[in-house]
Motif scaffolding. Structure first.
Motif, PDB file in Angstrom:
ATOM      1  N   VAL A 137       0.855  -1.184   0.000  1.00  0.00           N
ATOM      2  CA  VAL A 137       0.000   0.000   0.000  1.00  0.00           C
ATOM      3  C   VAL A 137       0.892   1.236   0.000  1.00  0.00           C
ATOM      4  N   LEU A 138       0.566   2.194  -0.873  1.00  0.00           N
ATOM      5  CA  LEU A 138       1.405   3.370  -1.085  1.00  0.00           C
ATOM      6  C   LEU A 138       0.623   4.647  -0.813  1.00  0.00           C
ATOM      7  N   ALA A 139       1.332   5.678  -0.368  1.00  0.00           N
ATOM      8  CA  ALA A 139       0.802   7.036  -0.268  1.00  0.00           C
ATOM      9  C   ALA A 139       1.877   7.957  -0.836  1.00  0.00           C
ATOM     10  N   ALA A 140       1.524   8.699  -1.885  1.00  0.00           N
ATOM     11  CA  ALA A 140       2.490   9.550  -2.581  1.00  0.00           C
ATOM     12  C   ALA A 140       3.699   8.738  -3.039  1.00  0.00           C
ATOM     13  N   GLY A 141       3.456   7.506  -3.445  1.00  0.00           N
ATOM     14  CA  GLY A 141       4.518   6.651  -3.957  1.00  0.00           C
ATOM     15  C   GLY A 141       5.382   5.999  -2.908  1.00  0.00           C
ATOM     16  N   VAL A 156      -2.953  -3.300   7.244  1.00  0.00           N
ATOM     17  CA  VAL A 156      -2.174  -2.834   8.386  1.00  0.00           C
ATOM     18  C   VAL A 156      -1.392  -1.624   7.888  1.00  0.00           C
ATOM     19  N   ILE A 157      -1.719  -0.431   8.398  1.00  0.00           N
ATOM     20  CA  ILE A 157      -1.241   0.817   7.812  1.00  0.00           C
ATOM     21  C   ILE A 157      -0.667   1.739   8.887  1.00  0.00           C
ATOM     22  N   ASP A 158       0.335   2.539   8.500  1.00  0.00           N
ATOM     23  CA  ASP A 158       0.958   3.487   9.420  1.00  0.00           C
ATOM     24  C   ASP A 158      -0.094   4.412  10.011  1.00  0.00           C
ATOM     25  N   ALA A 159       0.071   4.757  11.295  1.00  0.00           N
ATOM     26  CA  ALA A 159      -0.937   5.526  12.018  1.00  0.00           C
ATOM     27  C   ALA A 159      -1.271   6.846  11.335  1.00  0.00           C
ATOM     28  N   GLU A 160      -0.284   7.515  10.728  1.00  0.00           N
ATOM     29  CA  GLU A 160      -0.545   8.828  10.130  1.00  0.00           C
ATOM     30  C   GLU A 160      -1.403   8.755   8.863  1.00  0.00           C
ATOM     31  N   HIS A 161      -1.593   7.546   8.337  1.00  0.00           N
ATOM     32  CA  HIS A 161      -2.434   7.379   7.149  1.00  0.00           C
ATOM     33  C   HIS A 161      -3.693   6.556   7.455  1.00  0.00           C
ATOM     34  N   ALA A 162      -3.969   6.327   8.732  1.00  0.00           N
ATOM     35  CA  ALA A 162      -5.033   5.403   9.119  1.00  0.00           C
ATOM     36  C   ALA A 162      -6.402   6.061   9.283  1.00  0.00           C
ATOM     37  N   ALA A 170     -10.004   7.319   8.482  1.00  0.00           N
ATOM     38  CA  ALA A 170     -11.009   6.946   7.482  1.00  0.00           C
ATOM     39  C   ALA A 170     -11.143   8.058   6.452  1.00  0.00           C
ATOM     40  N   GLY A 171     -11.212   7.672   5.185  1.00  0.00           N
ATOM     41  CA  GLY A 171     -11.310   8.635   4.097  1.00  0.00           C
ATOM     42  C   GLY A 171      -9.989   8.945   3.429  1.00  0.00           C
ATOM     43  N   THR A 172      -8.875   8.498   4.019  1.00  0.00           N
ATOM     44  CA  THR A 172      -7.561   8.737   3.427  1.00  0.00           C
ATOM     45  C   THR A 172      -7.428   8.004   2.099  1.00  0.00           C
ATOM     46  N   ALA A 173      -6.917   8.684   1.100  1.00  0.00           N
ATOM     47  CA  ALA A 173      -6.712   8.083  -0.218  1.00  0.00           C
ATOM     48  C   ALA A 173      -5.327   7.458  -0.297  1.00  0.00           C
ATOM     49  N   VAL A 174      -5.268   6.218  -0.740  1.00  0.00           N
ATOM     50  CA  VAL A 174      -4.006   5.502  -0.927  1.00  0.00           C
ATOM     51  C   VAL A 174      -4.085   4.751  -2.253  1.00  0.00           C
ATOM     52  N   THR A 175      -3.013   4.075  -2.595  1.00  0.00           N
ATOM     53  CA  THR A 175      -3.038   3.188  -3.756  1.00  0.00           C
ATOM     54  C   THR A 175      -2.497   1.827  -3.348  1.00  0.00           C
ATOM     55  N   VAL A 176      -3.025   0.792  -3.986  1.00  0.00           N
ATOM     56  CA  VAL A 176      -2.558  -0.575  -3.764  1.00  0.00           C
ATOM     57  C   VAL A 176      -1.804  -1.013  -5.009  1.00  0.00           C
ATOM     58  N   GLN A 232       2.481  -4.629 -13.398  1.00  0.00           N
ATOM     59  CA  GLN A 232       1.807  -4.187 -12.190  1.00  0.00           C
ATOM     60  C   GLN A 232       0.904  -2.983 -12.465  1.00  0.00           C
ATOM     61  N   ARG A 233      -0.111  -2.848 -11.657  1.00  0.00           N
ATOM     62  CA  ARG A 233      -1.048  -1.725 -11.744  1.00  0.00           C
ATOM     63  C   ARG A 233      -1.159  -1.070 -10.364  1.00  0.00           C
ATOM     64  N   GLU A 234      -1.376   0.238 -10.354  1.00  0.00           N
ATOM     65  CA  GLU A 234      -1.693   0.934  -9.115  1.00  0.00           C
ATOM     66  C   GLU A 234      -3.202   1.137  -9.058  1.00  0.00           C
ATOM     67  N   ILE A 235      -3.809   0.633  -7.994  1.00  0.00           N
ATOM     68  CA  ILE A 235      -5.257   0.705  -7.838  1.00  0.00           C
ATOM     69  C   ILE A 235      -5.589   1.656  -6.690  1.00  0.00           C
ATOM     70  N   ARG A 236      -6.382   2.653  -6.992  1.00  0.00           N
ATOM     71  CA  ARG A 236      -6.777   3.605  -5.963  1.00  0.00           C
ATOM     72  C   ARG A 236      -7.671   2.921  -4.918  1.00  0.00           C
ATOM     73  N   ALA A 237      -7.522   3.369  -3.694  1.00  0.00           N
ATOM     74  CA  ALA A 237      -8.321   2.803  -2.606  1.00  0.00           C
ATOM     75  C   ALA A 237      -8.543   3.861  -1.533  1.00  0.00           C
TER      76      ALA A 237
END
Length: 454
Positions: free
Chosen positions: A377-381, A404-410, A412-418, A427-432
């Motif tokens: 799981v990525l945030a800003a790459g 299981v994600i770092d507390a600063e990105h946990a 609800a509503g935070t945008a990440v990519t898988v 590989q593909r980056e999927i928004r989540a």
């Protein structure tokens, strides 16, 4: 030879020859209810749940995946290990082995039993039921860690693997109480959540436990393997008027993700795999997904990462791994278990990629991959977490997973990519989007006193 004796003999052959070639030297092991299940298994397809082979589907995975929220299902969890612990020091041993407080443990009560190693990693976890003053039953994906730890010291108690001698059937969903009351021929409303008692089905002794693996009103039925076919058929027949569905192996893990439950061996690996207490049940298959670990411990989890940390940090009793849990709690922060809802368009682009001209990424098995799979799981790459249990929920009409994600990105509503696809594949980056757990309302503790089928 009766059904129960045949089940134990085959189980012992499988355990004794577990490294031998399939069928030739190592016989296939089916559920003790296989004869009754086969009558409703039109496809004749099977899959492995630990050592036992179970039907993959009965009516189809979409239909079966929705039963626990609309009517109810009848599923087979006999594959779980079942370990009896009994004797004057049985409770003392189990209290030392698990981080949960067992000081107030009533007869018939059911408790979640989380077992750690000395470093505070989860080595095993399952359900512990008190059958008598000095008798307890531990059911889990594996009981090998418990058995091995018991052998490392002298306890005035004994352990016995009764896995082949007993079945475990799950009946979960809004209509589960009505189906079971009809099968038993008596009321079951006196059984509170996480409690159990003995009953009979067609004159055969069973124990009924009120549990909640689906996040809905639900029960387990335990009994003798010799009676498995008859009990399975009786519950299926009794539940017919309430819309009961038989749950195939393909659909079994879906409800866990919807309910926000991380499953040992699927959503994380037990640290026991590095010890002589390594579980026999998790020896098959490869680990999928885009996550590339630097060490096998990257697949392990601490109680705090799964929402269980406070239990151990505030417990007053001594238990294996306590110092590590207390230290982890004092540090604070860390990672948190959350849910992810995957972007529909991005998911659809993977599912339809075989119809286009571009490179084809790893496909998504539906409703989910049967074995363990972990995705970065990525945030800003930048890596910020690990996703597991990617599931197409027919009930929620969404692709979801745990994370299981770092507390600063946990939040609800935070945008990440898988990151989707194994390393070395397209590989593909999927928004989540990060979401709270569970994904749907929790109905496990529903008051059934005045519950009516009408």
């Amino acid at each position: 030879m009766d059904n129960g004796a045949r089940q134990r003999q085959t189980y012992e052959d499988v355990v004794r020859h577990r490294e031998a070639p399939f069928v030739v030297q190592r016989p296939p092991l089916f559920s003790p209810a296989a004869a009754a299940q086969d009558e409703a298994n039109p496809r004749g397809a099977f899959g492995h749940f630990a050592q036992i082979m179970l039907p993959l589907e009965y009516t189809g995975w979409v239909d079966e995946c929705r039963a626990h929220t609309s009517t109810c299902y009848l599923g087979d969890w006999t594959s779980l290990n079942k370990i009896l612990v009994r004797g004057p020091q049985a409770l003392e041993f189990l209290s030392w082995l698990g981080m949960n407080d067992l000081t107030r443990f009533a007869l018939g009560q059911v408790k979640h039993h989380v077992q750690l190693d000395g470093n505070g990693w989860i080595a095993s976890e399952g359900v512990l039921c008190r059958l008598g003053e000095e008798e307890f039953l531990y059911t889990a994906g594996s009981g090998d860690w418990l058995v091995w730890q018991f052998s490392q010291d002298r306890w005035d108690a004994e352990v016995e693997d009764v896995s082949p001698d007993r079945f475990i059937f799950g009946v979960q969903g809004p209509a589960s109480l009505f189906a079971l009351e009809k099968a038993v021929g008596a009321g079951l409303r006196d059984i509170a959540f996480n409690r159990s008692r003995e009953a009979e089905i067609e004159g055969m002794p069973v124990r009924v436990l009120r549990t909640g693996i689906s996040g809905e009103l639900g029960y387990e039925v335990h009994g003798r393997s010799a009676d498995a076919n008859e009990v399975w058929s009786a519950i299926a027949d009794a539940g017919a008027e309430f819309g009961i569905r038989r749950l195939g192996l393909r659909s079994q893990p879906v409800q866990h993700i919807e309910a926000g439950i991380a499953t040992n061996g699927l959503d994380y690996l037990p640290s026991a795999i590095l010890t002589p207490g390594a579980p026999r049940q998790f020896r098959r298959g490869e680990i999928g997904g885009s996550f590339a670990p630097t060490a096998v411990s990257d697949y392990f989890r601490k109680p705090s990462e799964l929402g269980w940390g406070r239990r151990g940090a505030t417990a007053s009793h001594e238990f294996l791994g306590r110092d590590a849990v207390v230290a982890d709690s004092a540090e604070g922060g860390g990672r948190k278990l959350m849910g992810l809802v995957w972007n529909v368009e991005d998911v659809a682009s993977v599912l339809t990629s075989v119809l286009g001209e571009a490179e084809i990424p790893d496909q998504m098995e539906l409703p989910r991959q049967p074995g363990p799979s972990f995705d970065q799981v990525l945030a800003a790459g930048r890596p910020v977490g690990v996703s597991s249990g990617r599931t197409l929920s027919a009930g929620l009409r969404s692709m979801i997973s745990l994370c299981v994600i770092d507390a600063e990105h946990a939040a609800a509503g935070t945008a990440v990519t898988v990151l989707w696809g194994r390393p070395g594949t397209p590989q593909r980056e999927i928004r989540a989007t990060v979401t709270e757990l569970p994904f749907k309302p929790d109905h496990r503790r529903l008051d059934v006193g005045n519950l009516s089928a009408g």
